[in-house]
Design a protein around this motif. Structure first.
Motif, PDB file in Angstrom:
ATOM      1  N   ASP A  87      18.884 -78.125  67.023  1.00  0.00           N
ATOM      2  CA  ASP A  87      18.217 -77.889  65.744  1.00  0.00           C
ATOM      3  C   ASP A  87      19.224 -77.187  64.839  1.00  0.00           C
ATOM      4  OD1 ASP A  87      16.775 -76.989  63.583  1.00  0.00           O
ATOM      5  OD2 ASP A  87      15.047 -76.324  64.762  1.00  0.00           O
ATOM      6  N   VAL A  88      19.845 -77.922  63.931  1.00  0.00           N
ATOM      7  CA  VAL A  88      20.929 -77.382  63.111  1.00  0.00           C
ATOM      8  C   VAL A  88      20.409 -76.331  62.140  1.00  0.00           C
ATOM      9  CG1 VAL A  88      22.655 -77.968  61.368  1.00  0.00           C
ATOM     10  CG2 VAL A  88      22.384 -79.411  63.373  1.00  0.00           C
ATOM     11  N   ASN A  89      19.189 -76.516  61.620  1.00  0.00           N
ATOM     12  CA  ASN A  89      18.642 -75.483  60.726  1.00  0.00           C
ATOM     13  C   ASN A  89      18.566 -74.135  61.433  1.00  0.00           C
ATOM     14  OD1 ASN A  89      18.329 -76.763  58.307  1.00  0.00           O
ATOM     15  ND2 ASN A  89      16.169 -77.301  58.593  1.00  0.00           N
ATOM     16  N   ARG A  90      18.049 -74.133  62.683  1.00  0.00           N
ATOM     17  CA  ARG A  90      17.952 -72.878  63.447  1.00  0.00           C
ATOM     18  C   ARG A  90      19.348 -72.308  63.696  1.00  0.00           C
ATOM     19  NH1 ARG A  90      13.922 -70.779  66.165  1.00  0.00           N
ATOM     20  NH2 ARG A  90      12.731 -72.726  66.106  1.00  0.00           N
ATOM     21  N   LEU A  91      20.315 -73.188  64.016  1.00  0.00           N
ATOM     22  CA  LEU A  91      21.677 -72.725  64.291  1.00  0.00           C
ATOM     23  C   LEU A  91      22.286 -72.089  63.045  1.00  0.00           C
ATOM     24  CD1 LEU A  91      24.426 -74.528  66.285  1.00  0.00           C
ATOM     25  CD2 LEU A  91      24.913 -73.885  63.940  1.00  0.00           C
ATOM     26  N   VAL A  92      22.123 -72.737  61.877  1.00  0.00           N
ATOM     27  CA  VAL A  92      22.727 -72.217  60.646  1.00  0.00           C
ATOM     28  C   VAL A  92      22.081 -70.906  60.238  1.00  0.00           C
ATOM     29  CG1 VAL A  92      23.071 -72.672  58.192  1.00  0.00           C
ATOM     30  CG2 VAL A  92      23.473 -74.493  59.858  1.00  0.00           C
ATOM     31  N   HIS A  93      20.734 -70.840  60.288  1.00  0.00           N
ATOM     32  CA  HIS A  93      20.062 -69.579  59.928  1.00  0.00           C
ATOM     33  C   HIS A  93      20.457 -68.460  60.894  1.00  0.00           C
ATOM     34  CE1 HIS A  93      17.511 -70.705  56.582  1.00  0.00           C
ATOM     35  NE2 HIS A  93      17.189 -71.845  57.200  1.00  0.00           N
ATOM     36  N   GLY A  94      20.663 -68.797  62.172  1.00  0.00           N
ATOM     37  CA  GLY A  94      21.079 -67.791  63.137  1.00  0.00           C
ATOM     38  C   GLY A  94      22.472 -67.251  62.863  1.00  0.00           C
ATOM     39  N   MET A  95      23.291 -68.024  62.138  1.00  0.00           N
ATOM     40  CA  MET A  95      24.653 -67.578  61.834  1.00  0.00           C
ATOM     41  C   MET A  95      24.758 -66.868  60.491  1.00  0.00           C
ATOM     42  SD  MET A  95      27.136 -70.722  62.956  1.00  0.00           S
ATOM     43  CE  MET A  95      28.566 -69.720  62.499  1.00  0.00           C
ATOM     44  N   LEU A 134      30.151 -76.382  66.861  1.00  0.00           N
ATOM     45  CA  LEU A 134      29.643 -76.485  65.492  1.00  0.00           C
ATOM     46  C   LEU A 134      29.631 -75.113  64.832  1.00  0.00           C
ATOM     47  CD1 LEU A 134      28.459 -78.123  63.198  1.00  0.00           C
ATOM     48  CD2 LEU A 134      26.205 -77.912  64.275  1.00  0.00           C
ATOM     49  N   GLU A 135      29.213 -74.094  65.570  1.00  0.00           N
ATOM     50  CA  GLU A 135      29.260 -72.730  65.041  1.00  0.00           C
ATOM     51  C   GLU A 135      30.699 -72.346  64.685  1.00  0.00           C
ATOM     52  OE1 GLU A 135      27.500 -70.564  68.199  1.00  0.00           O
ATOM     53  OE2 GLU A 135      25.472 -70.685  67.391  1.00  0.00           O
ATOM     54  N   ASN A 136      31.626 -72.676  65.573  1.00  0.00           N
ATOM     55  CA  ASN A 136      33.041 -72.391  65.324  1.00  0.00           C
ATOM     56  C   ASN A 136      33.498 -73.086  64.048  1.00  0.00           C
ATOM     57  OD1 ASN A 136      35.750 -71.771  65.554  1.00  0.00           O
ATOM     58  ND2 ASN A 136      36.154 -73.249  67.179  1.00  0.00           N
ATOM     59  N   ALA A 137      33.110 -74.370  63.881  1.00  0.00           N
ATOM     60  CA  ALA A 137      33.516 -75.136  62.701  1.00  0.00           C
ATOM     61  C   ALA A 137      32.969 -74.496  61.428  1.00  0.00           C
ATOM     62  CB  ALA A 137      33.044 -76.579  62.834  1.00  0.00           C
ATOM     63  N   LEU A 138      31.678 -74.144  61.431  1.00  0.00           N
ATOM     64  CA  LEU A 138      31.077 -73.551  60.240  1.00  0.00           C
ATOM     65  C   LEU A 138      31.707 -72.200  59.913  1.00  0.00           C
ATOM     66  CD1 LEU A 138      27.320 -74.432  60.815  1.00  0.00           C
ATOM     67  CD2 LEU A 138      28.943 -75.529  59.261  1.00  0.00           C
ATOM     68  N   ILE A 140      22.649 -86.444  59.699  1.00  0.00           N
ATOM     69  CA  ILE A 140      22.378 -85.191  59.003  1.00  0.00           C
ATOM     70  C   ILE A 140      23.697 -84.703  58.419  1.00  0.00           C
ATOM     71  CG2 ILE A 140      20.539 -84.623  60.619  1.00  0.00           C
ATOM     72  CD1 ILE A 140      22.452 -82.296  61.583  1.00  0.00           C
ATOM     73  N   SER A 141      23.611 -83.959  57.342  1.00  0.00           N
ATOM     74  CA  SER A 141      24.820 -83.387  56.736  1.00  0.00           C
ATOM     75  C   SER A 141      24.695 -81.878  56.690  1.00  0.00           C
ATOM     76  CB  SER A 141      25.032 -83.940  55.329  1.00  0.00           C
ATOM     77  OG  SER A 141      24.012 -83.499  54.456  1.00  0.00           O
ATOM     78  N   ILE A 142      25.813 -81.202  56.947  1.00  0.00           N
ATOM     79  CA  ILE A 142      25.916 -79.752  56.782  1.00  0.00           C
ATOM     80  C   ILE A 142      27.055 -79.521  55.809  1.00  0.00           C
ATOM     81  CG2 ILE A 142      26.079 -77.512  57.904  1.00  0.00           C
ATOM     82  CD1 ILE A 142      25.863 -80.355  60.230  1.00  0.00           C
ATOM     83  N   CYS A 143      26.760 -79.062  54.604  1.00  0.00           N
ATOM     84  CA  CYS A 143      27.767 -78.903  53.551  1.00  0.00           C
ATOM     85  C   CYS A 143      28.001 -77.425  53.270  1.00  0.00           C
ATOM     86  CB  CYS A 143      27.340 -79.611  52.270  1.00  0.00           C
ATOM     87  SG  CYS A 143      27.205 -81.408  52.448  1.00  0.00           S
ATOM     88  N   VAL A 144      29.278 -77.032  53.233  1.00  0.00           N
ATOM     89  CA  VAL A 144      29.674 -75.666  52.896  1.00  0.00           C
ATOM     90  C   VAL A 144      30.361 -75.709  51.542  1.00  0.00           C
ATOM     91  CG1 VAL A 144      31.013 -73.653  53.586  1.00  0.00           C
ATOM     92  CG2 VAL A 144      29.921 -75.080  55.336  1.00  0.00           C
ATOM     93  N   THR A 145      29.763 -75.082  50.532  1.00  0.00           N
ATOM     94  CA  THR A 145      30.266 -75.138  49.158  1.00  0.00           C
ATOM     95  C   THR A 145      30.699 -73.747  48.721  1.00  0.00           C
ATOM     96  OG1 THR A 145      28.780 -76.973  48.644  1.00  0.00           O
ATOM     97  CG2 THR A 145      29.726 -75.780  46.786  1.00  0.00           C
ATOM     98  N   ASP A 146      31.869 -73.668  48.081  1.00  0.00           N
ATOM     99  CA  ASP A 146      32.326 -72.392  47.538  1.00  0.00           C
ATOM    100  C   ASP A 146      32.591 -72.537  46.047  1.00  0.00           C
ATOM    101  OD1 ASP A 146      35.228 -72.987  46.925  1.00  0.00           O
ATOM    102  OD2 ASP A 146      35.290 -73.337  49.086  1.00  0.00           O
TER     103      ASP A 146
END
Length: 712
Positions: free
Chosen positions: A415-423, A455-459, A501-507
């Motif tokens: 569950d990527v949403n749970r993973l991202v919110h956890g980070m 994935l956590e490492n990548a993000l 699914i896409s996970i986008c990191v924007t700065d």
């Protein structure tokens, strides 16, 4: 980071040696010539360019689509006033006045591969100072220069000038006509002929002496050998490189000097050359007189007689050593990249752990005080808080262990949403207070099958890159979305059509310059100052995502920011979120079975025994491996062994289990460890009837695992 001087260093090595043209070739910026940098030249061109300077004959290589010139010192006398500007220039520029005649000949050789030869061919050449022309004559041959695969890499042109001889022969012919009526003229002609012969003999002797000198001074190992296995001539470089005398080299078959493993492929290459009549290249190990094996790179070419061939060998020991050192440096950089990220984690992890410990210890203090006061209302809130903090601490510990270990982790439905919110908190601590972090999770996000730790490492690496692009602060947005890619959208992203699914990191940082956008995923490419980045972060992210069946896409505008999007395939199988602990009370599933618990931590041992008794099992305890093994070697009934992996006293849990199974081969075993699973029990190798659970664990999860093992 790739050095901008690599091409210069390659040219310096390629054109090492004396001579005016060699010196010019070392200084020339080949990347601005039609041939491009010397590092991109084909092996055949590099070999010929290295060796042609040792020839006393005028030699020119016509290479590339424009037939650009690379020539040796004797050829510059043909160029006259066109030298040195001709080096690296197209043939149509250098010999513009005769190119209409030359071009079809070169095109024909390059297209058909058949060599051609011309004798005493006249050309009107503009090679005098001031652009003046003259008629010159040449004996010249055009031959295809082939690479190992047989393709034509260039046209080899050997072109001695015969102008003086042609003009002399013409004058002699005119004089011979006059000699018919004059005996004196005949005698004068004979005298001229004798002088010509003496001159030609002197020239031949001078050329021979020059060739012998090149043979003697060459640092490469030169040899003339035959297909029967013997050498008939060797240069002094053989003795210098290998230590063997000339007599020893010529009295033994050349195969006897080769390493036994290299002998078959070497002899096969020579036999193939004899059959195809094409030059070839190979590498093997040759013994020195001191018994040391040296790697030698060979270029061999057949002679026209069909019996002999010429071999040129170069000692590549130093190059091999440099390559090994480079590989070690690359591996060190790969590990330092991981350690760089670990360093970024340290501050945030310390802060998070202190917060989590404060939540656990504070909740327990309040529970203890209220129990002492007889107040039981509202205790569930503090119990829940302590459990939540403990679970978050466990997740943080496992994340760090998974991040630091080097073995590949198995992908699982995630569950990527749970993973991202956890980070979110961890990313915020890592990038610092000057940068706002926002997480936007798509409602109903599909699961994906991925290695969660990687994935956590990548993000985290993407967040660190974004932070570095915003030295004055800014905003990082991590956004998830469902994507359905049709054929066109999939082609644009180099993916198969389907659901992702896409996970986008924007700065909101400085963006990526257009001239480096195509290089950001190259290993060791970095724009950071020396010592502040290895250039491996994005390349490792790209490799991980591609191995997961996805793709990385970058959208950037200079001065406005960058978006890095990871596309991962949708997982459509049965999904169970393993990060969620089982809930509910511990059911009494046991029927009096006996379980031995070995753990050196009394509190942990107490908790496990409590769970066993609640579940209806009989518990035995031991505080170290030796005392536990004594119980195992007794006659006591034991249905399951629960042992910590890290035990004091010189015997760890795996050793206790292996020793126990010598007398109880069917004993079921549950390992308990605070380390990463795979590292704890020998890279994840478990025999049948063995399981592992990591600390800290939820008690219901432990009870279910015990029941599952006993009833299996």
């Amino acid at each position: 980071m790739i050095s901008t001087n690599d091409a210069d260093l390659d040219a310096a090595e390629l054109f090492a040696g004396g001579g005016e043209v060699r010196s010019l070739a070392r200084e020339l910026d080949w990347s601005k010539s039609p041939l491009g940098p010397t590092t991109s030249w084909s092996p055949a061109i590099r070999t010929m360019a290295r060796s042609m300077f040792d020839s006393p004959f005028p030699i020119c290589l016509w290479s590339g689509p424009d037939f650009a010139l690379v020539y040796n010192d004797p050829y510059r006398r043909i160029l006259a006033a066109k030298h040195p500007a001709a080096l690296g220039k197209p043939g149509s520029v250098v010999w513009a006045e005769i190119w209409e005649e030359l071009q079809p000949q070169f095109e024909g050789v390059r297209a058909g591969g058949d060599p051609v030869y011309f004798e005493n061919s006249p050309f009107i050449m503009a090679r005098l100072e001031g652009g003046g022309t003259e008629t010159a004559y040449f004996n010249y041959s055009l031959s295809p220069l082939r690479d190992e695969d047989g393709s034509i890499a260039a046209v080899l042109n050997i072109t001695p000038e015969t102008t003086e001889r042609v003009l002399l022969e013409r004058r002699l012919s005119e004089e011979q006509i006059a000699l018919i009526s004059s005996e004196q003229a005949l005698r004068e002609s004979e005298a001229r002929l004798r002088h010509l012969n003496e001159t030609l003999e002197a020239q031949v002797a001078a050329r021979s002496a020059e060739r012998d000198q090149l043979w003697s001074l060459s640092q490469d190992m030169l040899a003339r050998a035959d297909y029967s296995g013997m050498m008939s001539a060797v240069s002094p470089a053989w003795t210098h490189v290998l230590g063997w005398t000339e007599g020893e080299l010529l009295s033994r078959g050349y195969a006897t000097f080769m390493h036994s493993e290299d002998m078959p492929p070497t002899l096969e290459a020579i036999a193939r050359m004899a059959e195809t009549r094409l030059p070839t290249r190979f590498e093997n190990r040759i013994a020195t007189s001191a018994g040391v094996w040296k790697p030698i790179e060979w270029t061999v070419a057949p002679e026209p007689d069909g019996f002999n061939f010429i071999a040129v060998g170069r000692d590549v020991s130093e190059a091999k050593d440099r390559e090994a050192e480079l590989n070690e440096a690359h591996e060190a950089l790969r590990q330092s990249q991981k350690m760089e990220a670990v360093g970024q984690l340290t501050g945030g992890i310390a802060h998070d752990f202190n917060n989590l410990l404060a939540g656990i210890s504070g909740s327990l203090e309040i529970i203890e005080r209220r129990l002492a006061q007889g107040r039981f209302d509202g205790l569930e809130r503090f119990i829940s808080g302590a459990q939540s903090s403990a679970q978050r601490a466990a997740s943080l510990t496992q994340r760090l262990l998974a991040f630091s270990r080097r073995q590949t982790l198995d992908p699982k439905p995630t569950d990527v949403n749970r993973l991202v919110h956890g980070m979110e908190d961890l990313v915020g601590r890592t990038v610092g207070p000057a940068i706002a972090v926002e997480v936007v999770g798509a409602a109903g996000l599909w699961p994906t099958r991925v290695d969660a730790a990687q994935l956590e490492n990548a993000l985290l690496n993407l967040a660190i890159n974004a932070r570095d692009a915003m030295p004055d602060g800014g905003r990082i947005t991590i956004e998830t979305a469902n994507k359905w890619l049709d054929d066109r959208g999939a082609r644009e992203r180099d993916l198969k059509s389907g659901q992702y699914i896409s996970i986008c990191v924007t700065d909101t940082g400085t963006g990526i310059a257009e001239d480096i956008a195509d290089r950001i995923f190259d290993p060791f490419f970095t724009t950071k100052p020396i010592g502040q980045g290895t250039g491996l972060g994005l390349s490792m992210i790209h490799g991980f995502v591609r191995q997961s069946g996805g793709q990385v896409r970058v959208y950037s505008e200079a001065g406005k920011g960058t978006t890095m999007c990871l596309y991962l395939p949708r997982y459509t199988g049965e999904f169970f979120d393993e990060s969620q602990p089982p809930e509910g009370a511990i059911e009494p599933m046991g029927a009096g079975e006996t379980v031995l618990v070995i753990d050196d931590e009394p509190i942990v041992r107490m908790l496990i025994v409590e769970v066993l008794e609640e579940a209806g099992y009989l518990a035995l305890e031991a505080g170290d491996g030796a005392s536990g093994l004594k119980i195992l070697q007794s006659d006591a009934r034991i249905d399951l062994l629960i042992t910590d992996v890290g035990l004091p006293g010189g015997m760890n849990g795996r050793q206790v289990a292996d020793a126990a199974r010598l007398g109880r081969p069917d004993l079921k075993i549950l390992f308990v460890t605070g380390y990463a699973e795979n590292a704890a029990v020998g890279n994840g190798h478990l025999d049948p009837g063995m399981e592992v659970i990591t600390k800290p664990f939820v008690m219901t999860e432990l009870a279910n695992k015990i029941t599952e093992l006993i009833e299996s």
